[in-house]
Scaffold this motif. Structure first.
Motif, mmCIF file in Angstrom:
data_model
loop_
_atom_site.group_PDB
_atom_site.id
_atom_site.type_symbol
_atom_site.label_atom_id
_atom_site.label_comp_id
_atom_site.label_asym_id
_atom_site.label_seq_id
_atom_site.Cartn_x
_atom_site.Cartn_y
_atom_site.Cartn_z
ATOM 1 N N MET A 289 0.973 -1.087 0.116
ATOM 2 C CA MET A 289 -0.002 0.070 -0.110
ATOM 3 C C MET A 289 0.785 1.351 0.040
ATOM 4 N N MET A 290 1.848 1.283 0.646
ATOM 5 C CA MET A 290 2.792 2.452 0.667
ATOM 6 C C MET A 290 3.294 2.654 -0.657
ATOM 7 N N ILE A 291 3.954 1.468 -1.350
ATOM 8 C CA ILE A 291 4.248 1.785 -2.675
ATOM 9 C C ILE A 291 3.264 2.158 -3.805
ATOM 10 N N SER A 292 2.070 1.973 -3.619
ATOM 11 C CA SER A 292 1.157 2.388 -4.336
ATOM 12 C C SER A 292 0.638 3.758 -4.197
ATOM 13 N N VAL A 293 0.946 4.580 -3.047
ATOM 14 C CA VAL A 293 0.380 5.715 -2.698
ATOM 15 C C VAL A 293 1.687 6.714 -3.142
ATOM 16 N N ASP A 294 1.300 7.888 -3.771
ATOM 17 C CA ASP A 294 2.073 9.057 -4.155
ATOM 18 C C ASP A 294 2.554 9.599 -2.968
ATOM 19 N N GLY A 300 1.127 12.072 4.799
ATOM 20 C CA GLY A 300 0.203 11.903 6.003
ATOM 21 C C GLY A 300 -0.475 10.401 5.815
ATOM 22 N N PHE A 301 -0.799 10.025 4.346
ATOM 23 C CA PHE A 301 -1.490 9.041 4.539
ATOM 24 C C PHE A 301 -0.429 7.498 4.642
ATOM 25 N N GLN A 302 0.895 7.830 4.509
ATOM 26 C CA GLN A 302 2.041 6.937 4.558
ATOM 27 C C GLN A 302 2.193 6.651 6.007
ATOM 28 N N LEU A 303 2.130 7.835 6.753
ATOM 29 C CA LEU A 303 2.154 7.739 8.261
ATOM 30 C C LEU A 303 1.132 6.883 9.027
ATOM 31 N N LEU A 304 -0.241 7.187 8.458
ATOM 32 C CA LEU A 304 -1.425 6.436 8.718
ATOM 33 C C LEU A 304 -1.197 4.831 8.602
ATOM 34 N N LEU A 305 -0.570 4.528 7.380
ATOM 35 C CA LEU A 305 -0.199 3.132 7.207
ATOM 36 C C LEU A 305 0.587 2.566 8.160
ATOM 37 N N ILE A 306 1.891 3.378 8.437
ATOM 38 C CA ILE A 306 2.690 2.872 9.497
ATOM 39 C C ILE A 306 1.904 2.469 10.667
ATOM 40 N N PRO A 336 9.825 1.228 1.123
ATOM 41 C CA PRO A 336 8.823 1.371 0.403
ATOM 42 C C PRO A 336 8.278 2.819 0.166
ATOM 43 N N ILE A 337 8.525 3.528 1.216
ATOM 44 C CA ILE A 337 8.123 5.039 0.922
ATOM 45 C C ILE A 337 9.106 5.858 0.017
ATOM 46 N N PHE A 338 10.319 5.392 0.324
ATOM 47 C CA PHE A 338 11.229 6.124 -0.576
ATOM 48 C C PHE A 338 11.248 5.518 -2.010
ATOM 49 N N LEU A 339 10.931 4.376 -2.100
ATOM 50 C CA LEU A 339 10.704 3.673 -3.436
ATOM 51 C C LEU A 339 9.389 4.535 -4.124
ATOM 52 N N SER A 340 8.414 4.678 -3.374
ATOM 53 C CA SER A 340 7.252 5.264 -3.825
ATOM 54 C C SER A 340 7.473 6.836 -4.427
ATOM 55 N N LEU A 341 8.270 7.588 -3.457
ATOM 56 C CA LEU A 341 8.645 8.685 -3.910
ATOM 57 C C LEU A 341 9.531 8.793 -5.316
#
Length: 344
Positions: A289-294, A300-306, A336-341
């Motif tokens: 899900m983290m990779i799927s989010v921009d 903020g959504f990434q932090l909610l996923l964590i 995965p957050i860095f990869l999403s970026l």
């Protein structure tokens, strides 16, 4: 074999009140939501205004509820102490419960299918009387394969859910696993798609094909188009996903039997330690899900996923005190957050 027959017959008879109730409710839903209507202008056919067949919904509901009802007694330690000392082997017991649930799904679904067939035949006959010599643009010939494919994929999904619930230590965990497995492959496929799209210019598959209910919704939709004499337009990825779900369904039958045989009464009610449970699902789903989010648009959504992963580990461990491996998985979320970026 005698012990198996007796046990299976007992379970089948014991399930009859439940089967009757589910069959009645399913038939009522089918009667209410099955529709085939025409748009007419001075007795000239214009189009079908509503073509709604309730069978996919009925099958999805059965696939979700029957495994829960069938395996609930085995998630209660008090009941399990009694069940496990019956004069029948674990292998025979697992097959008996699998077949008992299968009988309920098949019988209810075929009952609803039979009603739908008679309904369609009656409506087509009525339309023929209204339209006179104009042929009704509807082919009932595709209804049988429509039913067969829903039934086959329904059995596959039922098998997957039987396996994942049997892998859980509690019924609540089993229901949670059902939810995870319903959308898990979708998020994994979406993450892979985003990674590939981020580094190439090619167009890839639709991740929706990897939602567990897709075969029961998508394939019948195309058969319904054939019944309306429209074009069949399935893609290659549709066929691949159908084959994949079929293979997973077959594998899940053996997985269920093996898991059922190995379960221990003293472990029921404890933490679900299966490799197919929380320990795998939390990081796989969280990272996907983290990779799927921009990340650049929605950090903020990434932090909610964590945070959701952290809560997931608390539920998994039944405590706010996590293990070292859990903290490592949470800390690894930065990757995965860095990869999403990068890919977005």
């Amino acid at each position: 074999m005698t012990s198996f027959k007796k046990y299976f017959s007992y379970q089948l008879k014991r399930s009859l009140p439940r089967l009757s109730t589910i069959a009645l409710i399913s038939l009522l839903i089918t009667m209410i939501f099955t529709r085939l209507d025409l748009i007419l202008y001075e007795n000239v056919f214009l189009s079908f205004t509503d073509v709604t067949l309730a069978l996919p919904f009925i099958m999805i509901t059965l696939c979700i509820t029957i495994p829960i009802l069938e395996l609930a007694p085995f998630k209660n330690r008090r009941n399990l102490d009694t069940l496990m000392f019956l004069p029948v082997s674990r292998l025979k017991m697992s097959i008996a419960h699998y077949l008992n649930g299968l009988v309920q799904i098949v019988s209810v679904f075929l009952l609803c299918s039979l009603y739908t067939l008679f309904y369609l035949l009656k409506k087509i006959n009525d339309f023929s009387l209204i339209l006179g010599y104009v042929e009704v643009p509807f082919s009932i010939n595709y209804f049988v394969p429509y039913v067969i494919f829903i039934l086959l994929f329904g059995i596959a999904i039922y098998s997957i859910y039987m396996f994942v619930i049997s892998s859980a230590g509690t019924l609540i965990d089993g229901i949670a696993f059902q939810l995870f497995y319903s959308v898990g492959l979708f998020f994994v496929a979406l993450a892979i798609k985003n990674i590939l799209a981020g580094f190439t210019s090619l167009k890839f598959y639709n991740a929706e094909n990897f939602i567990i209910f897709d075969p029961i919704i998508d394939l019948p939709y195309h058969f319904k188009k054939l019944m309306l004499l429209e074009k069949w337009d399935l893609t290659a990825i549709d066929y691949i996903s159908f084959i994949m779900w079929g293979i997973l369904g077959i594998a899940s039958i053996f997985g269920f039997i093996l898991t059922f045989k190995k379960q221990k009464a003293e472990k029921i009610g404890d933490i679900s330690t299966s490799v197919f449970g929380y320990k795998t699902l939390i990081p796989v789903l969280g990272y996907s899900m983290m990779i799927s989010v921009d990340t650049s648009l929605d950090l903020g959504f990434q932090l909610l996923l964590i945070l959701a992963m952290y809560v997931g580990y608390i539920i998994y461990r039944r405590s706010a005190r996590l293990k070292k491996a859990d903290y490592i998985c949470l800390a690894s979320s930065i990757l995965p957050i860095f990869l999403s970026l990068i890919i977005h």
